[in-house]
Design a protein around this motif. Structure first.
Motif, PDB file in Angstrom:
ATOM      1  N   LEU A 121     -21.694  -1.112   0.663  1.00  0.00           N
ATOM      2  CA  LEU A 121     -20.514  -0.566  -0.001  1.00  0.00           C
ATOM      3  C   LEU A 121     -20.581  -0.699  -1.521  1.00  0.00           C
ATOM      4  CD1 LEU A 121     -17.643  -1.881   2.332  1.00  0.00           C
ATOM      5  CD2 LEU A 121     -18.453   0.477   2.150  1.00  0.00           C
ATOM      6  N   ILE A 122     -21.119  -1.821  -2.004  1.00  0.00           N
ATOM      7  CA  ILE A 122     -21.023  -2.096  -3.448  1.00  0.00           C
ATOM      8  C   ILE A 122     -22.242  -1.663  -4.253  1.00  0.00           C
ATOM      9  CG2 ILE A 122     -19.518  -4.064  -2.992  1.00  0.00           C
ATOM     10  CD1 ILE A 122     -21.870  -5.917  -3.687  1.00  0.00           C
ATOM     11  N   GLN A 123     -23.337  -1.300  -3.591  1.00  0.00           N
ATOM     12  CA  GLN A 123     -24.575  -1.085  -4.343  1.00  0.00           C
ATOM     13  C   GLN A 123     -24.492   0.078  -5.332  1.00  0.00           C
ATOM     14  OE1 GLN A 123     -27.944  -0.050  -1.876  1.00  0.00           O
ATOM     15  NE2 GLN A 123     -26.669   0.975  -0.362  1.00  0.00           N
ATOM     16  N   ASP A 124     -23.608   1.040  -5.084  1.00  0.00           N
ATOM     17  CA  ASP A 124     -23.473   2.144  -6.046  1.00  0.00           C
ATOM     18  C   ASP A 124     -22.324   1.909  -7.027  1.00  0.00           C
ATOM     19  OD1 ASP A 124     -21.338   2.490  -4.388  1.00  0.00           O
ATOM     20  OD2 ASP A 124     -21.769   4.566  -3.843  1.00  0.00           O
ATOM     21  N   ARG A 125     -21.607   0.763  -6.881  1.00  0.00           N
ATOM     22  CA  ARG A 125     -20.543   0.324  -7.798  1.00  0.00           C
ATOM     23  C   ARG A 125     -19.357   1.291  -7.851  1.00  0.00           C
ATOM     24  NH1 ARG A 125     -25.449  -1.029  -9.813  1.00  0.00           N
ATOM     25  NH2 ARG A 125     -25.785  -3.228 -10.364  1.00  0.00           N
ATOM     26  N   ASP A 126     -19.197   2.100  -6.834  1.00  0.00           N
ATOM     27  CA  ASP A 126     -18.039   2.980  -6.763  1.00  0.00           C
ATOM     28  C   ASP A 126     -16.768   2.137  -6.603  1.00  0.00           C
ATOM     29  OD1 ASP A 126     -16.807   5.779  -6.143  1.00  0.00           O
ATOM     30  OD2 ASP A 126     -16.158   4.502  -4.480  1.00  0.00           O
ATOM     31  N   ARG A 127     -15.737   2.430  -7.403  1.00  0.00           N
ATOM     32  CA  ARG A 127     -14.521   1.611  -7.400  1.00  0.00           C
ATOM     33  C   ARG A 127     -13.890   1.498  -6.022  1.00  0.00           C
ATOM     34  NH1 ARG A 127     -10.602   2.435 -12.627  1.00  0.00           N
ATOM     35  NH2 ARG A 127     -12.054   1.746 -14.248  1.00  0.00           N
ATOM     36  N   THR A 128     -13.745   2.630  -5.365  1.00  0.00           N
ATOM     37  CA  THR A 128     -13.085   2.642  -4.055  1.00  0.00           C
ATOM     38  C   THR A 128     -13.865   1.827  -3.039  1.00  0.00           C
ATOM     39  OG1 THR A 128     -12.154   4.824  -4.513  1.00  0.00           O
ATOM     40  CG2 THR A 128     -12.212   4.117  -2.210  1.00  0.00           C
ATOM     41  N   ARG A 129     -15.172   1.959  -3.051  1.00  0.00           N
ATOM     42  CA  ARG A 129     -16.014   1.246  -2.089  1.00  0.00           C
ATOM     43  C   ARG A 129     -16.086  -0.254  -2.420  1.00  0.00           C
ATOM     44  NH1 ARG A 129     -19.589   4.251   0.965  1.00  0.00           N
ATOM     45  NH2 ARG A 129     -21.377   2.916   0.542  1.00  0.00           N
ATOM     46  N   CYS A 130     -16.046  -0.607  -3.694  1.00  0.00           N
ATOM     47  CA  CYS A 130     -16.018  -2.025  -4.072  1.00  0.00           C
ATOM     48  C   CYS A 130     -14.721  -2.677  -3.599  1.00  0.00           C
ATOM     49  CB  CYS A 130     -16.161  -2.185  -5.581  1.00  0.00           C
ATOM     50  SG  CYS A 130     -17.829  -1.872  -6.203  1.00  0.00           S
ATOM     51  N   PHE A 131     -13.625  -1.951  -3.731  1.00  0.00           N
ATOM     52  CA  PHE A 131     -12.342  -2.489  -3.257  1.00  0.00           C
ATOM     53  C   PHE A 131     -12.345  -2.623  -1.740  1.00  0.00           C
ATOM     54  CE2 PHE A 131      -7.736  -2.145  -2.266  1.00  0.00           C
ATOM     55  CZ  PHE A 131      -7.316  -3.267  -2.958  1.00  0.00           C
ATOM     56  N   LYS A 132     -12.950  -1.668  -1.058  1.00  0.00           N
ATOM     57  CA  LYS A 132     -13.065  -1.744   0.398  1.00  0.00           C
ATOM     58  C   LYS A 132     -13.888  -2.955   0.805  1.00  0.00           C
ATOM     59  CE  LYS A 132     -14.494   0.963   4.450  1.00  0.00           C
ATOM     60  NZ  LYS A 132     -15.075   2.266   4.917  1.00  0.00           N
ATOM     61  N   ALA A 133     -14.960  -3.248   0.042  1.00  0.00           N
ATOM     62  CA  ALA A 133     -15.790  -4.425   0.325  1.00  0.00           C
ATOM     63  C   ALA A 133     -14.980  -5.704   0.138  1.00  0.00           C
ATOM     64  CB  ALA A 133     -17.013  -4.437  -0.595  1.00  0.00           C
ATOM     65  N   PHE A 134     -14.185  -5.758  -0.923  1.00  0.00           N
ATOM     66  CA  PHE A 134     -13.322  -6.922  -1.152  1.00  0.00           C
ATOM     67  C   PHE A 134     -12.394  -7.142   0.033  1.00  0.00           C
ATOM     68  CE2 PHE A 134      -8.933  -7.915  -2.516  1.00  0.00           C
ATOM     69  CZ  PHE A 134      -9.098  -9.277  -2.754  1.00  0.00           C
ATOM     70  N   LEU A 135     -11.697  -6.105   0.464  1.00  0.00           N
ATOM     71  CA  LEU A 135     -10.779  -6.219   1.595  1.00  0.00           C
ATOM     72  C   LEU A 135     -11.502  -6.644   2.873  1.00  0.00           C
ATOM     73  CD1 LEU A 135      -8.638  -2.978   1.075  1.00  0.00           C
ATOM     74  CD2 LEU A 135      -7.971  -5.330   0.530  1.00  0.00           C
ATOM     75  N   HIS A 136     -12.743  -6.221   3.004  1.00  0.00           N
ATOM     76  CA  HIS A 136     -13.535  -6.480   4.210  1.00  0.00           C
ATOM     77  C   HIS A 136     -13.807  -7.967   4.411  1.00  0.00           C
ATOM     78  CE1 HIS A 136     -17.230  -6.154   6.781  1.00  0.00           C
ATOM     79  NE2 HIS A 136     -16.487  -5.222   7.340  1.00  0.00           N
ATOM     80  N   ASN A 137     -13.656  -8.769   3.353  1.00  0.00           N
ATOM     81  CA  ASN A 137     -13.917 -10.200   3.476  1.00  0.00           C
ATOM     82  C   ASN A 137     -12.921 -10.913   4.375  1.00  0.00           C
ATOM     83  OD1 ASN A 137     -16.258 -11.274   1.640  1.00  0.00           O
ATOM     84  ND2 ASN A 137     -15.274  -9.607   0.510  1.00  0.00           N
ATOM     85  N   ASN A 138     -11.781 -10.276   4.636  1.00  0.00           N
ATOM     86  CA  ASN A 138     -10.864 -10.842   5.623  1.00  0.00           C
ATOM     87  C   ASN A 138     -11.567 -11.052   6.956  1.00  0.00           C
ATOM     88  OD1 ASN A 138      -8.341 -11.492   7.012  1.00  0.00           O
ATOM     89  ND2 ASN A 138      -8.468  -9.428   7.837  1.00  0.00           N
ATOM     90  N   TRP A 139     -12.424 -10.098   7.338  1.00  0.00           N
ATOM     91  CA  TRP A 139     -13.117 -10.193   8.614  1.00  0.00           C
ATOM     92  C   TRP A 139     -14.195 -11.272   8.588  1.00  0.00           C
ATOM     93  CZ3 TRP A 139     -10.324  -8.196  12.123  1.00  0.00           C
ATOM     94  CH2 TRP A 139      -9.537  -7.080  11.836  1.00  0.00           C
ATOM     95  N   VAL A 140     -14.783 -11.506   7.425  1.00  0.00           N
ATOM     96  CA  VAL A 140     -15.745 -12.605   7.294  1.00  0.00           C
ATOM     97  C   VAL A 140     -15.041 -13.932   7.549  1.00  0.00           C
ATOM     98  CG1 VAL A 140     -17.304 -13.827   5.718  1.00  0.00           C
ATOM     99  CG2 VAL A 140     -17.188 -11.322   5.676  1.00  0.00           C
ATOM    100  N   GLY A 141     -13.908 -14.145   6.879  1.00  0.00           N
ATOM    101  CA  GLY A 141     -13.164 -15.386   7.068  1.00  0.00           C
ATOM    102  C   GLY A 141     -12.681 -15.568   8.490  1.00  0.00           C
ATOM    103  N   ALA A 142     -12.177 -14.475   9.092  1.00  0.00           N
ATOM    104  CA  ALA A 142     -11.671 -14.542  10.461  1.00  0.00           C
ATOM    105  C   ALA A 142     -12.784 -14.835  11.458  1.00  0.00           C
ATOM    106  CB  ALA A 142     -10.983 -13.225  10.817  1.00  0.00           C
ATOM    107  N   THR A 143     -13.942 -14.233  11.234  1.00  0.00           N
ATOM    108  CA  THR A 143     -15.077 -14.433  12.142  1.00  0.00           C
ATOM    109  C   THR A 143     -15.558 -15.884  12.111  1.00  0.00           C
ATOM    110  OG1 THR A 143     -15.802 -12.142  11.896  1.00  0.00           O
ATOM    111  CG2 THR A 143     -17.457 -13.734  12.616  1.00  0.00           C
ATOM    112  N   ILE A 144     -15.636 -16.456  10.926  1.00  0.00           N
ATOM    113  CA  ILE A 144     -16.071 -17.850  10.814  1.00  0.00           C
ATOM    114  C   ILE A 144     -15.048 -18.773  11.457  1.00  0.00           C
ATOM    115  CG2 ILE A 144     -16.555 -19.727   9.185  1.00  0.00           C
ATOM    116  CD1 ILE A 144     -17.829 -17.630   7.355  1.00  0.00           C
ATOM    117  N   PHE A 145     -13.766 -18.489  11.246  1.00  0.00           N
ATOM    118  CA  PHE A 145     -12.736 -19.314  11.893  1.00  0.00           C
ATOM    119  C   PHE A 145     -12.842 -19.214  13.407  1.00  0.00           C
ATOM    120  CE2 PHE A 145      -8.504 -19.463  13.891  1.00  0.00           C
ATOM    121  CZ  PHE A 145      -8.296 -20.834  13.767  1.00  0.00           C
ATOM    122  N   ALA A 146     -13.036 -17.998  13.913  1.00  0.00           N
ATOM    123  CA  ALA A 146     -13.170 -17.822  15.363  1.00  0.00           C
ATOM    124  C   ALA A 146     -14.347 -18.632  15.889  1.00  0.00           C
ATOM    125  CB  ALA A 146     -13.342 -16.337  15.694  1.00  0.00           C
TER     126      ALA A 146
END
Length: 290
Positions: free
Chosen positions: A253-278
């Protein structure tokens, strides 16, 4: 302005309409609580920390917008925030932040003295972070400390002490915060350069994507180490492997530095945190079952 309209502005000021910050603050706190309890923590402690997370994140957002009230209007993503457009006064904002902080402090009074003492440090970190963007080249690292301080507090509340593993987990989480908040900063990089705000995305320069991924990798390495020290089982490592896959998706998502995709990557970290907690919770649950 009617009371309903004013409450809507307060909701936006506290960012209750955008709960991603609450979740990113909550997940590592839950990791700490489960690891400290070696399973399910006490229900009263769990409820206090969940509510405290909501209150302190809300207070932090209000202070952040107060600090940036003269800058937010020059940034595309933040130009319509309540303080930036004058819908809420600075006095109202300060009173709201103070009220939220007071309620959070009253909430932890049933906990032990060490937890209460640590709460003063947590309050200072949360309310001083917004001002570091003026002079600190890596304010995301300071935010990482603030967003990780629920971990030693969780250990203190559950066990009455803060062992080395709590500080190690805090350090690992700090790296995760730098990673995802740099993704967030990449969204505003052009605007921040123009108005003179300092961020890790600017400090990393053309190595911003590399910086994000190195922080992610170091974070996961730290979590593997914690698993080894705590003798966690295969379910935990399945969780980490899944988190690695999610992080690799963020790279795309972030490799092309597109604003919308970078923001989507930021939001996606919720799933990283949730997965580790699970992974942590299910691993302890499986251990208890056998």
């Amino acid at each position: 302005m009617t009371l309903t309209q004013r409450l809507v502005h307060y909701e936006k000021l506290m960012r209750l309409d955008k709960p991603i910050g609450i979740l990113l603050l909550l997940w590592p706190t839950l990791w700490g609580l489960w690891l400290a309890a070696e399973g399910v923590p006490r229900l009263d402690i769990l409820l206090i920390f969940v509510l405290g997370t909501v209150l302190m994140r809300s207070a932090g957002c209000v202070v952040n917008d107060y600090a940036d009230r003269d800058l937010d209007g020059h940034v595309e993503r933040t130009r319509n925030r309540p303080l930036a457009v004058g819908a809420v006064s600075t006095r109202e904002a300060l009173l709201l932040a103070a009220g939220l902080s007071l309620v959070a402090f009253l909430l932890i009074q049933p906990l032990n003295r060490l937890t209460i003492e640590l709460s003063f440090v947590a309050l200072f970190l949360a309310e001083s972070y917004p001002f570091t963007k003026r002079f600190f080249a890596m304010p995301q690292a300071y935010l990482g400390i603030a967003f990780s301080f629920g971990i030693p507090m969780a250990f203190a509340a559950q066990t009455g002490e803060v062992p080395f593993i709590a500080w190690f987990l805090m350090g690992a989480n700090l790296l995760w915060v730098v990673a995802y908040d740099t993704e967030y900063a990449m969204v505003d990089k052009v605007d921040d350069l123009r108005i003179g705000i300092k961020t890790s995305a600017i400090t990393f320069g053309r190595f911003d994507v590399v910086g994000v991924m190195l922080c992610h990798v170091a974070f996961l390495a730290g979590m593997v180490t914690i698993g080894l020290v705590q003798n966690l089982g295969v379910i935990y490592y399945i969780g980490l492997a899944t988190a690695l896959g999610l992080i690799l998706y963020q790279y795309g998502l972030i490799q092309d530095r597109d604003r919308t995709r970078c923001f989507k990557a930021f939001l996606h970290n919720n799933w990283v945190g949730a997965t580790i907690f699970a992974g942590i919770a299910l691993d302890y649950l499986a251990r208890a079952a056998y």
